[in-house]
Motif scaffolding. Structure first.
Motif, short mmCIF file in Angstrom:
data_model
loop_
_atom_site.label_atom_id
_atom_site.label_comp_id
_atom_site.label_asym_id
_atom_site.label_seq_id
_atom_site.Cartn_x
_atom_site.Cartn_y
_atom_site.Cartn_z
N THR A 88 0.82 -1.22 0.00
CA THR A 88 0.00 0.00 0.00
C THR A 88 0.85 1.26 0.00
OG1 THR A 88 -1.78 -1.13 1.21
CG2 THR A 88 -1.81 1.26 1.20
N LEU A 89 0.65 2.08 -1.01
CA LEU A 89 1.26 3.41 -1.08
C LEU A 89 0.26 4.41 -0.50
CD1 LEU A 89 3.42 5.45 -2.25
CD2 LEU A 89 2.01 5.48 -4.32
N TRP A 90 0.72 5.23 0.42
CA TRP A 90 -0.14 6.23 1.09
C TRP A 90 0.26 7.61 0.59
CZ3 TRP A 90 0.70 10.37 4.48
CH2 TRP A 90 -0.38 10.77 5.28
N LYS A 91 -0.73 8.44 0.29
CA LYS A 91 -0.45 9.77 -0.25
C LYS A 91 -1.34 10.82 0.40
CE LYS A 91 -0.16 12.33 -4.64
NZ LYS A 91 -0.33 12.24 -6.12
N LEU A 92 -0.72 11.95 0.72
CA LEU A 92 -1.43 13.09 1.28
C LEU A 92 -1.16 14.31 0.41
CD1 LEU A 92 -2.91 14.77 3.47
CD2 LEU A 92 -0.74 14.85 4.72
N VAL A 93 -2.22 14.95 -0.02
CA VAL A 93 -2.11 16.18 -0.82
C VAL A 93 -2.60 17.34 0.05
CG1 VAL A 93 -2.80 17.36 -2.93
CG2 VAL A 93 -2.54 14.87 -2.93
N PRO A 94 -1.70 18.08 0.70
CA PRO A 94 -2.11 19.15 1.61
C PRO A 94 -2.97 20.22 0.96
CG PRO A 94 0.21 18.62 1.91
CD PRO A 94 -0.23 17.91 0.67
N ALA A 95 -2.74 20.48 -0.32
CA ALA A 95 -3.49 21.56 -0.99
C ALA A 95 -5.00 21.32 -0.94
CB ALA A 95 -3.03 21.68 -2.45
N THR A 96 -5.42 20.05 -0.97
CA THR A 96 -6.84 19.72 -0.91
C THR A 96 -7.22 18.96 0.35
OG1 THR A 96 -6.49 17.63 -2.10
CG2 THR A 96 -6.94 19.60 -3.43
N GLY A 97 -6.22 18.53 1.12
CA GLY A 97 -6.49 17.71 2.29
C GLY A 97 -6.85 16.27 1.94
#
Length: 266
Positions: free
Chosen positions: A238-247
């Motif tokens: 599992t690759l986990w990703k967080l995009v702060p610009a959109t949350g």
């Protein structure tokens, strides 16, 4: 007849002696579980408030030793001794905070600035990269699981932050395989490849919310590994990703694939 509730801390531990309405004293352990005190003397609570020698004081001493033994066993379950040697690769607030948190939970942490430094004797190696330049030696570290060393990668791409699948043996996806899978799924593979190989560090530091979420996920993966948790197999793909610009927080399945056969010139 009911008793007046009483709660007193148990010295030398994180537990409390609790007397409920049923009049039966119990120990509330740090785990939140309650353990009944067997055949308690009437003055057990008084022994907590006095230094005088008594049967209650003897019972209290026995109970305290038993609670301390349980707490020591809990600490071993939280972070087993044979998995306490952790090496962090990287610099900056994220690495500093992760080091502090791990040490607080019993890990023995070593921090090195770059992937070129030795990581001998570690049971788990975690690398944190701010940009493509910091990931340039990860391919060499992909060999760690073949030596029985767990390998976890946290990296930023611009302001987004990704946590690769945990690798614990040669069957798990490497950093190169994760990158290749992502390029194959990209709608702009050429641009994505250019960014993966030459993308600069983010112009702004991690904001508090991003750092907390990324630290929490990293610790979650590490604890699953340390304790052999039920989620371990899933976290290995599992690759986990967080995009702060959109949350936006997302997970993506990444499977390993066989290495391409070497071409032999004739």
């Amino acid at each position: 007849m009911t008793s007046e509730p009483r709660i007193l801390p148990l010295p030398g531990s994180g537990a409390h002696l609790v007397l409920g309405a049923d009049g039966r004293p119990r120990i509330r352990l740090r785990t939140g579980r309650f353990a009944l005190v067997d055949a308690p003397p009437a003055e057990l609570f008084g022994a907590l408030e006095s230094d005088a020698e008594s049967d209650a004081a003897v019972t209290l001493d026995r109970v305290t030793r038993e609670v301390q033994e349980r707490e020591a066993a809990d600490a071993l379950r939280r972070w087993p001794v044979d998995r306490r040697a952790v090496c962090l690769i990287g610099t900056g607030p994220f690495v500093d905070e992760l080091e502090r948190m791990l040490a607080g939970w019993g890990a023995q942490v070593t921090v090195v600035d770059t992937a070129s430094e030795p990581v001998d004797d570690a049971a788990l190696v975690i690398a944190y990269a701010e940009g493509a330049h910091d990931r340039r030696r990860w391919a060499a570290l992909d060999l760690l699981p073949q030596r029985g060393v767990a390998w976890l990668r946290v990296h930023r791409e611009g302001e987004s932050i990704l946590i690769d699948p945990l690798a614990i043996d040669a069957s798990d996806p490497t950093s190169s395989q994760v990158a290749t899978r992502r390029l194959a799924a990209s709608s702009a593979p050429a641009s994505s490849e250019a960014w993966q190989h030459a993308g600069p560090p983010a112009a702004v530091p991690l904001d508090d919310a991003t750092r907390v979420l990324a630290l929490a996920r990293t610790l979650h993966v590490m604890l699953a590994w340390a304790q052999g948790g039920a989620e371990l197999d899933r976290l290995r793909t599992t690759l986990w990703k967080l995009v702060p610009a959109t949350g936006a927080v997302s997970e993506h399945t990444v499977l390993p694939f066989p290495a391409a056969p070497r071409r032999v010139l004739r």
